[in-house]
Design a protein around this motif. Structure first.
Motif, PDB file in Angstrom:
ATOM      1  N   ALA A  49      -2.407  -2.456  31.347  1.00 26.07           N
ATOM      2  CA  ALA A  49      -2.448  -3.756  30.551  1.00 26.07           C
ATOM      3  C   ALA A  49      -1.569  -3.272  28.998  1.00 26.07           C
ATOM      4  CB  ALA A  49      -3.612  -4.307  30.243  1.00 26.07           C
ATOM      5  N   PRO A  50      -0.889  -3.832  28.476  1.00 27.32           N
ATOM      6  CA  PRO A  50      -0.266  -3.263  27.107  1.00 27.32           C
ATOM      7  C   PRO A  50      -1.444  -3.435  26.124  1.00 27.32           C
ATOM      8  CG  PRO A  50       0.503  -5.767  27.642  1.00 27.32           C
ATOM      9  CD  PRO A  50      -0.119  -5.102  28.822  1.00 27.32           C
ATOM     10  N   ARG A  51      -1.430  -2.542  25.405  1.00 30.78           N
ATOM     11  CA  ARG A  51      -2.549  -2.551  24.193  1.00 30.78           C
ATOM     12  C   ARG A  51      -1.702  -2.911  22.697  1.00 30.78           C
ATOM     13  NH1 ARG A  51      -5.443   3.168  24.267  1.00 30.78           N
ATOM     14  NH2 ARG A  51      -6.679   2.009  22.654  1.00 30.78           N
ATOM     15  N   ARG A  52      -2.765  -3.715  22.135  1.00 40.74           N
ATOM     16  CA  ARG A  52      -1.986  -4.120  20.732  1.00 40.74           C
ATOM     17  C   ARG A  52      -2.673  -3.241  19.577  1.00 40.74           C
ATOM     18  NH1 ARG A  52      -4.270  -9.569  18.896  1.00 40.74           N
ATOM     19  NH2 ARG A  52      -6.140  -8.487  18.715  1.00 40.74           N
ATOM     20  N   THR A  53      -1.726  -2.697  18.977  1.00 40.10           N
ATOM     21  CA  THR A  53      -2.117  -1.729  17.931  1.00 40.10           C
ATOM     22  C   THR A  53      -2.553  -2.491  16.678  1.00 40.10           C
ATOM     23  OG1 THR A  53      -0.348  -0.318  18.591  1.00 40.10           O
ATOM     24  CG2 THR A  53      -1.236   0.026  16.496  1.00 40.10           C
ATOM     25  N   VAL A  54      -3.705  -2.099  16.396  1.00 40.33           N
ATOM     26  CA  VAL A  54      -4.565  -2.884  15.230  1.00 40.33           C
ATOM     27  C   VAL A  54      -4.618  -1.749  14.186  1.00 40.33           C
ATOM     28  CG1 VAL A  54      -6.601  -4.101  14.595  1.00 40.33           C
ATOM     29  CG2 VAL A  54      -5.807  -4.265  16.911  1.00 40.33           C
ATOM     30  N   THR A  55      -4.239  -2.052  13.005  1.00 38.76           N
ATOM     31  CA  THR A  55      -4.328  -1.144  11.786  1.00 38.76           C
ATOM     32  C   THR A  55      -5.459  -1.656  10.872  1.00 38.76           C
ATOM     33  OG1 THR A  55      -1.971  -0.553  12.086  1.00 38.76           O
ATOM     34  CG2 THR A  55      -3.092   0.079   9.922  1.00 38.76           C
ATOM     35  N   GLU A  56      -6.112  -0.700  10.548  1.00 39.54           N
ATOM     36  CA  GLU A  56      -7.199  -1.442   9.531  1.00 39.54           C
ATOM     37  C   GLU A  56      -6.952  -1.065   8.079  1.00 39.54           C
ATOM     38  OE1 GLU A  56     -11.814   0.029   8.351  1.00 39.54           O
ATOM     39  OE2 GLU A  56     -10.455   1.034   9.612  1.00 39.54           O
ATOM     40  N   CYS A  57      -7.342  -2.367   7.364  1.00 44.29           N
ATOM     41  CA  CYS A  57      -6.730  -2.431   6.101  1.00 44.29           C
ATOM     42  C   CYS A  57      -7.842  -1.493   5.218  1.00 44.29           C
ATOM     43  CB  CYS A  57      -6.748  -3.766   5.470  1.00 44.29           C
ATOM     44  SG  CYS A  57      -6.494  -4.109   3.714  1.00 44.29           S
ATOM     45  N   LEU A  58      -7.393  -0.657   4.209  1.00 45.31           N
ATOM     46  CA  LEU A  58      -8.313  -0.253   3.347  1.00 45.31           C
ATOM     47  C   LEU A  58      -8.068  -0.524   1.882  1.00 45.31           C
ATOM     48  CD1 LEU A  58      -8.600   3.478   4.713  1.00 45.31           C
ATOM     49  CD2 LEU A  58     -10.251   1.777   5.025  1.00 45.31           C
ATOM     50  N   SER A  59      -9.170  -0.723   1.007  1.00 44.84           N
ATOM     51  CA  SER A  59      -9.083  -0.702  -0.348  1.00 44.84           C
ATOM     52  C   SER A  59      -9.191   0.498  -1.024  1.00 44.84           C
ATOM     53  CB  SER A  59      -9.855  -1.654  -0.659  1.00 44.84           C
ATOM     54  OG  SER A  59     -10.147  -2.063  -2.165  1.00 44.84           O
ATOM     55  N   VAL A  60      -8.256   0.975  -1.404  1.00 41.33           N
ATOM     56  CA  VAL A  60      -8.465   2.379  -2.280  1.00 41.33           C
ATOM     57  C   VAL A  60      -8.527   2.261  -3.800  1.00 41.33           C
ATOM     58  CG1 VAL A  60      -7.453   4.878  -2.335  1.00 41.33           C
ATOM     59  CG2 VAL A  60      -6.944   3.555  -0.226  1.00 41.33           C
ATOM     60  N   THR A  61      -9.655   2.746  -4.349  1.00 37.47           N
ATOM     61  CA  THR A  61      -9.638   2.933  -5.715  1.00 37.47           C
ATOM     62  C   THR A  61      -9.394   4.162  -6.335  1.00 37.47           C
ATOM     63  OG1 THR A  61     -11.527   0.985  -5.619  1.00 37.47           O
ATOM     64  CG2 THR A  61     -11.254   2.240  -7.749  1.00 37.47           C
ATOM     65  N   MET A  62      -8.742   4.171  -7.385  1.00 35.08           N
ATOM     66  CA  MET A  62      -8.229   5.394  -8.097  1.00 35.08           C
ATOM     67  C   MET A  62      -8.487   5.476  -9.457  1.00 35.08           C
ATOM     68  SD  MET A  62      -4.628   6.066  -5.771  1.00 35.08           S
ATOM     69  CE  MET A  62      -4.383   7.602  -6.583  1.00 35.08           C
ATOM     70  N   GLY A  63      -9.276   6.450 -10.044  1.00 34.92           N
ATOM     71  CA  GLY A  63      -9.309   6.507 -11.565  1.00 34.92           C
ATOM     72  C   GLY A  63      -9.726   7.730 -12.043  1.00 34.92           C
ATOM     73  N   TYR A  64     -10.118   7.923 -13.201  1.00 35.09           N
ATOM     74  CA  TYR A  64     -10.515   6.975 -14.002  1.00 35.09           C
ATOM     75  C   TYR A  64      -9.537   6.959 -15.404  1.00 35.09           C
ATOM     76  CZ  TYR A  64     -15.205   6.719 -12.017  1.00 35.09           C
ATOM     77  OH  TYR A  64     -16.180   6.392 -11.298  1.00 35.09           O
ATOM     78  N   PHE A  65      -9.542   5.810 -16.065  1.00 40.51           N
ATOM     79  CA  PHE A  65      -8.842   5.669 -17.484  1.00 40.51           C
ATOM     80  C   PHE A  65      -9.934   5.177 -18.369  1.00 40.51           C
ATOM     81  CE2 PHE A  65      -6.101   4.326 -13.825  1.00 40.51           C
ATOM     82  CZ  PHE A  65      -4.871   5.246 -14.216  1.00 40.51           C
ATOM     83  N   ASP A  66      -9.722   5.785 -19.620  1.00 39.27           N
ATOM     84  CA  ASP A  66     -10.816   5.411 -20.538  1.00 39.27           C
ATOM     85  C   ASP A  66     -10.803   4.314 -21.114  1.00 39.27           C
ATOM     86  OD1 ASP A  66     -11.958   8.136 -20.390  1.00 39.27           O
ATOM     87  OD2 ASP A  66     -10.489   9.144 -21.881  1.00 39.27           O
ATOM     88  N   ASN A  67      -9.572   3.640 -21.094  1.00 35.31           N
ATOM     89  CA  ASN A  67      -9.277   2.277 -21.721  1.00 35.31           C
ATOM     90  C   ASN A  67      -8.212   1.345 -20.963  1.00 35.31           C
ATOM     91  OD1 ASN A  67      -6.375   2.556 -22.924  1.00 35.31           O
ATOM     92  ND2 ASN A  67      -7.384   4.301 -23.732  1.00 35.31           N
ATOM     93  N   ARG A  68      -8.443  -0.022 -21.039  1.00 36.25           N
ATOM     94  CA  ARG A  68      -7.701  -0.829 -20.177  1.00 36.25           C
ATOM     95  C   ARG A  68      -6.443  -0.771 -20.225  1.00 36.25           C
ATOM     96  NH1 ARG A  68      -8.803  -4.912 -16.663  1.00 36.25           N
ATOM     97  NH2 ARG A  68      -7.080  -6.693 -16.618  1.00 36.25           N
ATOM     98  N   THR A  69      -5.888  -0.692 -21.587  1.00 36.70           N
ATOM     99  CA  THR A  69      -4.534  -0.476 -22.231  1.00 36.70           C
ATOM    100  C   THR A  69      -3.648   0.552 -21.123  1.00 36.70           C
ATOM    101  OG1 THR A  69      -5.018  -1.461 -24.156  1.00 36.70           O
ATOM    102  CG2 THR A  69      -2.732  -0.215 -23.853  1.00 36.70           C
ATOM    103  N   GLU A  70      -4.281   1.915 -21.194  1.00 34.79           N
ATOM    104  CA  GLU A  70      -3.759   2.644 -20.481  1.00 34.79           C
ATOM    105  C   GLU A  70      -3.515   2.525 -19.095  1.00 34.79           C
ATOM    106  OE1 GLU A  70      -4.419   7.560 -19.667  1.00 34.79           O
ATOM    107  OE2 GLU A  70      -5.887   6.167 -20.608  1.00 34.79           O
ATOM    108  N   ALA A  71      -4.524   1.919 -18.233  1.00 36.66           N
ATOM    109  CA  ALA A  71      -4.605   1.439 -17.182  1.00 36.66           C
ATOM    110  C   ALA A  71      -3.476   0.569 -16.652  1.00 36.66           C
ATOM    111  CB  ALA A  71      -5.886   0.927 -16.471  1.00 36.66           C
ATOM    112  N   VAL A  72      -3.179  -0.538 -17.514  1.00 39.90           N
ATOM    113  CA  VAL A  72      -2.335  -1.592 -17.476  1.00 39.90           C
ATOM    114  C   VAL A  72      -1.007  -0.846 -17.391  1.00 39.90           C
ATOM    115  CG1 VAL A  72      -1.433  -3.625 -18.394  1.00 39.90           C
ATOM    116  CG2 VAL A  72      -3.675  -3.539 -18.118  1.00 39.90           C
TER     117      VAL A  72
END
Length: 214
Positions: A49-72
């Protein structure tokens, strides 16, 4: 009569042997005891039987920034543009020299004496060490131990404690396919020229994880 009996005997013998000699020989199968080679066999086609490929979604958080202005500013350079979140992170505790907590009035009297003597101190107003007298915070343990020994030579009842500290920072959040998480992090670092000290991944909110086949 003798010749007649002999004639009948000959006829019976002829009728007996002639049909046997005219019948086809039975086929004989001889076994050689050798199995066929695998390469000579035609494999059966398995129906799957044909298999359906399912890809998991990941939320990846990368940091840090000392202030919001730099991150934006950095987020606006990326496509697709990531979300920006505020995170409170724990830093290495400081080494804290204290005169242990005492009744409020006693703490105020001793603080006044230290102040008049030119000692830099303050009364801790809340928390685990409320009504203790702080005599200094140090990043270096060696420096803290040196000052601690000095205060003890001055006949002060002092102890060394840990001063916990946190700092508010900012991070970028991407939603990526689980199979491309590593490549995504490397691409962001290469494009921004920045090596992130904090990288955390978890399943995307509101997205069910695929069922795993046994």
């Amino acid at each position: 009569m003798r010749w007649l009996a002999l004639l009948l005997l000959i006829v019976n013998l002829v009728l007996w042997f002639v049909p046997a000699s005219l019948s086809p020989p039975a086929s004989v199968t001889r076994s050689t005891g050798t199995l066929p080679r695998v390469s000579s066999l035609k494999p059966a086609e398995a129906v799957r039987a044909p298999r359906r490929t399912v890809t998991e979604c990941l939320s990846v958080t990368m940091g840090y920034f000392d202030n919001r202005t730099e991150a934006v500013a950095l987020a606006e350079e990326l496509t697709p543009e990531p979300r920006i979140v505020a995170l409170e992170r724990s830093l290495t505790p400081l080494h804290w020299i204290l005169i242990p907590p005492q009744p409020p009035e006693a703490a105020r009297v001793q603080f006044r004496e230290l102040y008049l003597a030119g000692v830099d101190a303050y009364i801790v107003s809340r928390g685990e060490y409320q009504n203790a007298i702080s005599l200094g915070l140090f990043e270096s343990l060696e420096a803290a131990q040196s000052v601690l020994a000095e205060k003890k030579r001055a006949n002060l009842n002092v102890v060394l404690a840990k001063f916990p500290r946190n700092r508010l920072g900012y991070a970028l959040v991407f939603q990526v396919e689980s199979r491309s998480e590593t490549e995504w992090v490397q691409a962001v670092e290469a494009e921004t020229g920045r090596e992130f000290t904090f990288v955390e991944s978890k399943p995307c909110e509101g997205v069910a994880s695929p069922e795993k086949n046994p």
